[in-house]
Motif scaffolding. Structure first.
Motif, PDB file in Angstrom:
ATOM      1  N   PRO A  45      36.898  35.297  56.796  1.00  0.00           N
ATOM      2  CA  PRO A  45      38.342  35.287  56.274  1.00  0.00           C
ATOM      3  C   PRO A  45      39.470  36.016  57.092  1.00  0.00           C
ATOM      4  CG  PRO A  45      36.512  35.817  54.645  1.00  0.00           C
ATOM      5  CD  PRO A  45      35.971  35.812  56.076  1.00  0.00           C
ATOM      6  N   SER A  46      39.041  37.120  57.973  1.00  0.00           N
ATOM      7  CA  SER A  46      39.871  37.721  58.849  1.00  0.00           C
ATOM      8  C   SER A  46      40.637  36.795  59.759  1.00  0.00           C
ATOM      9  CB  SER A  46      39.311  39.077  59.440  1.00  0.00           C
ATOM     10  OG  SER A  46      38.356  38.457  60.527  1.00  0.00           O
ATOM     11  N   GLU A  47      40.297  35.730  60.043  1.00  0.00           N
ATOM     12  CA  GLU A  47      40.678  34.910  61.146  1.00  0.00           C
ATOM     13  C   GLU A  47      41.391  33.803  60.354  1.00  0.00           C
ATOM     14  OE1 GLU A  47      37.305  33.429  63.367  1.00  0.00           O
ATOM     15  OE2 GLU A  47      37.043  35.502  64.265  1.00  0.00           O
ATOM     16  N   ARG A  48      41.742  33.725  59.074  1.00  0.00           N
ATOM     17  CA  ARG A  48      42.380  32.658  58.532  1.00  0.00           C
ATOM     18  C   ARG A  48      43.884  33.010  58.795  1.00  0.00           C
ATOM     19  NH1 ARG A  48      38.461  32.854  53.534  1.00  0.00           N
ATOM     20  NH2 ARG A  48      36.760  31.610  54.382  1.00  0.00           N
ATOM     21  N   PRO A  49      44.721  31.732  58.944  1.00  0.00           N
ATOM     22  CA  PRO A  49      46.037  31.701  58.860  1.00  0.00           C
ATOM     23  C   PRO A  49      46.437  31.976  57.463  1.00  0.00           C
ATOM     24  CG  PRO A  49      45.354  29.638  58.983  1.00  0.00           C
ATOM     25  CD  PRO A  49      44.111  30.421  59.223  1.00  0.00           C
ATOM     26  N   PRO A  50      47.741  32.501  57.160  1.00  0.00           N
ATOM     27  CA  PRO A  50      48.288  32.772  55.816  1.00  0.00           C
ATOM     28  C   PRO A  50      48.241  31.245  55.231  1.00  0.00           C
ATOM     29  CG  PRO A  50      49.768  33.052  57.506  1.00  0.00           C
ATOM     30  CD  PRO A  50      48.938  32.909  58.196  1.00  0.00           C
ATOM     31  N   ALA A  51      47.624  31.186  54.104  1.00  0.00           N
ATOM     32  CA  ALA A  51      47.387  29.877  53.384  1.00  0.00           C
ATOM     33  C   ALA A  51      48.882  29.342  52.871  1.00  0.00           C
ATOM     34  CB  ALA A  51      46.345  29.888  52.223  1.00  0.00           C
ATOM     35  N   ARG A  52      49.537  30.174  52.429  1.00  0.00           N
ATOM     36  CA  ARG A  52      50.769  29.652  51.822  1.00  0.00           C
ATOM     37  C   ARG A  52      52.104  29.412  53.072  1.00  0.00           C
ATOM     38  NH1 ARG A  52      50.530  33.260  46.746  1.00  0.00           N
ATOM     39  NH2 ARG A  52      48.682  32.445  45.746  1.00  0.00           N
ATOM     40  N   ALA A  53      51.745  29.807  54.128  1.00  0.00           N
ATOM     41  CA  ALA A  53      52.905  29.665  55.011  1.00  0.00           C
ATOM     42  C   ALA A  53      53.098  28.117  55.178  1.00  0.00           C
ATOM     43  CB  ALA A  53      52.212  30.066  56.612  1.00  0.00           C
ATOM     44  N   PRO A  54      54.538  27.824  55.260  1.00  0.00           N
ATOM     45  CA  PRO A  54      54.845  26.552  55.358  1.00  0.00           C
ATOM     46  C   PRO A  54      54.249  25.829  56.463  1.00  0.00           C
ATOM     47  CG  PRO A  54      56.788  27.955  55.027  1.00  0.00           C
ATOM     48  CD  PRO A  54      55.727  28.794  55.157  1.00  0.00           C
ATOM     49  N   GLY A  55      54.022  26.243  57.605  1.00  0.00           N
ATOM     50  CA  GLY A  55      53.595  25.378  58.790  1.00  0.00           C
ATOM     51  C   GLY A  55      52.228  25.163  58.430  1.00  0.00           C
ATOM     52  N   VAL A  56      51.399  26.202  57.590  1.00  0.00           N
ATOM     53  CA  VAL A  56      49.940  25.692  57.487  1.00  0.00           C
ATOM     54  C   VAL A  56      49.964  24.814  56.431  1.00  0.00           C
ATOM     55  CG1 VAL A  56      47.629  26.861  56.537  1.00  0.00           C
ATOM     56  CG2 VAL A  56      49.237  28.116  58.475  1.00  0.00           C
ATOM     57  N   VAL A  57      50.670  25.011  55.344  1.00  0.00           N
ATOM     58  CA  VAL A  57      50.639  23.800  54.433  1.00  0.00           C
ATOM     59  C   VAL A  57      51.028  22.515  54.914  1.00  0.00           C
ATOM     60  CG1 VAL A  57      51.987  23.135  52.347  1.00  0.00           C
ATOM     61  CG2 VAL A  57      51.218  25.753  52.373  1.00  0.00           C
ATOM     62  N   ARG A  58      51.991  22.420  55.754  1.00  0.00           N
ATOM     63  CA  ARG A  58      52.362  21.027  56.455  1.00  0.00           C
ATOM     64  C   ARG A  58      51.176  20.559  57.418  1.00  0.00           C
ATOM     65  NH1 ARG A  58      57.562  23.515  57.139  1.00  0.00           N
ATOM     66  NH2 ARG A  58      56.958  24.161  59.059  1.00  0.00           N
ATOM     67  N   LEU A  59      50.502  21.445  57.921  1.00  0.00           N
ATOM     68  CA  LEU A  59      49.318  21.286  58.925  1.00  0.00           C
ATOM     69  C   LEU A  59      48.371  20.597  58.128  1.00  0.00           C
ATOM     70  CD1 LEU A  59      49.196  23.853  61.418  1.00  0.00           C
ATOM     71  CD2 LEU A  59      49.795  21.236  61.813  1.00  0.00           C
ATOM     72  N   ARG A  60      47.861  21.194  56.760  1.00  0.00           N
ATOM     73  CA  ARG A  60      46.839  20.609  56.032  1.00  0.00           C
ATOM     74  C   ARG A  60      47.170  19.298  55.432  1.00  0.00           C
ATOM     75  NH1 ARG A  60      46.070  26.321  54.063  1.00  0.00           N
ATOM     76  NH2 ARG A  60      44.247  27.076  55.021  1.00  0.00           N
ATOM     77  N   ALA A  61      48.330  18.898  55.128  1.00  0.00           N
ATOM     78  CA  ALA A  61      48.709  17.641  54.657  1.00  0.00           C
ATOM     79  C   ALA A  61      48.536  16.903  55.734  1.00  0.00           C
ATOM     80  CB  ALA A  61      50.334  17.683  54.117  1.00  0.00           C
ATOM     81  N   ALA A  62      49.107  17.111  56.872  1.00  0.00           N
ATOM     82  CA  ALA A  62      48.880  15.997  58.047  1.00  0.00           C
ATOM     83  C   ALA A  62      47.404  15.840  58.412  1.00  0.00           C
ATOM     84  CB  ALA A  62      49.442  16.799  59.324  1.00  0.00           C
ATOM     85  N   LEU A  63      46.724  16.795  58.336  1.00  0.00           N
ATOM     86  CA  LEU A  63      45.212  16.879  58.589  1.00  0.00           C
ATOM     87  C   LEU A  63      44.659  15.813  57.443  1.00  0.00           C
ATOM     88  CD1 LEU A  63      42.719  17.217  60.114  1.00  0.00           C
ATOM     89  CD2 LEU A  63      42.148  19.318  58.482  1.00  0.00           C
ATOM     90  N   ARG A  64      44.905  15.980  56.375  1.00  0.00           N
ATOM     91  CA  ARG A  64      44.208  15.249  55.439  1.00  0.00           C
ATOM     92  C   ARG A  64      44.908  13.641  55.552  1.00  0.00           C
ATOM     93  NH1 ARG A  64      45.745  19.253  51.933  1.00  0.00           N
ATOM     94  NH2 ARG A  64      47.988  18.302  51.507  1.00  0.00           N
ATOM     95  N   ASP A  81      55.591  22.482  66.457  1.00  0.00           N
ATOM     96  CA  ASP A  81      55.863  23.564  66.180  1.00  0.00           C
ATOM     97  C   ASP A  81      54.787  24.539  65.196  1.00  0.00           C
ATOM     98  OD1 ASP A  81      58.478  23.769  67.383  1.00  0.00           O
ATOM     99  OD2 ASP A  81      59.618  23.067  65.585  1.00  0.00           O
ATOM    100  N   ASP A  82      54.560  23.719  64.176  1.00  0.00           N
ATOM    101  CA  ASP A  82      53.386  24.163  63.278  1.00  0.00           C
ATOM    102  C   ASP A  82      52.111  24.515  63.913  1.00  0.00           C
ATOM    103  OD1 ASP A  82      55.302  23.938  61.249  1.00  0.00           O
ATOM    104  OD2 ASP A  82      54.284  22.193  60.361  1.00  0.00           O
TER     105      ASP A  82
END
Length: 113
Positions: A45-64, A81-82
């Protein structure tokens, strides 16, 4: 699906996977999407990026989208950028941290002299 449409889809997805490979330093033969998923959801958990950060949200959507063999809605520039934002949360080895601290102290001490 025809071979031609599969080829067209693969060509449309190729720039996205190439950018992931480049920005995250993925070696040949390693699944770029799998590595991106690992970076987005590391075991510690200490290595996780901030889940709600816009870049992380966009990356998760792109990955899906990529995993579903669809072109992400995310543009290539935004993907770059993300991915660079995500790299800010890469885990570092204790050796790298020690080297960084040594360099920092050496630089600070040199400025004081």
């Amino acid at each position: 699906m025809t071979d031609e449409s599969e080829r067209a889809r693969a060509e449309a997805l190729a720039p996205y996977t190439a950018l992931i490979r480049h920005e995250l330093g993925v070696a040949p033969g390693i699944d770029a999407c799998a590595l991106l998923r690992e970076r987005l959801e590391p075991a510690r958990p200490s290595e996780r990026p901030p889940a709600r950060a816009p870049g992380v949200v966009r990356l998760r959507a792109a990955l899906r989208a990529l995993e579903a063999k669809r072109v992400p809605e995310l543009g290539l520039e935004q993907l770059i950028d993300d991915l660079r934002f995500l790299r800010l949360f890469e885990p570092t080895s204790p050796e790298l941290e020690r080297d960084a601290m040594t360099r920092l102290l050496r630089d600070v001490m040199a400025d004081d002299a």
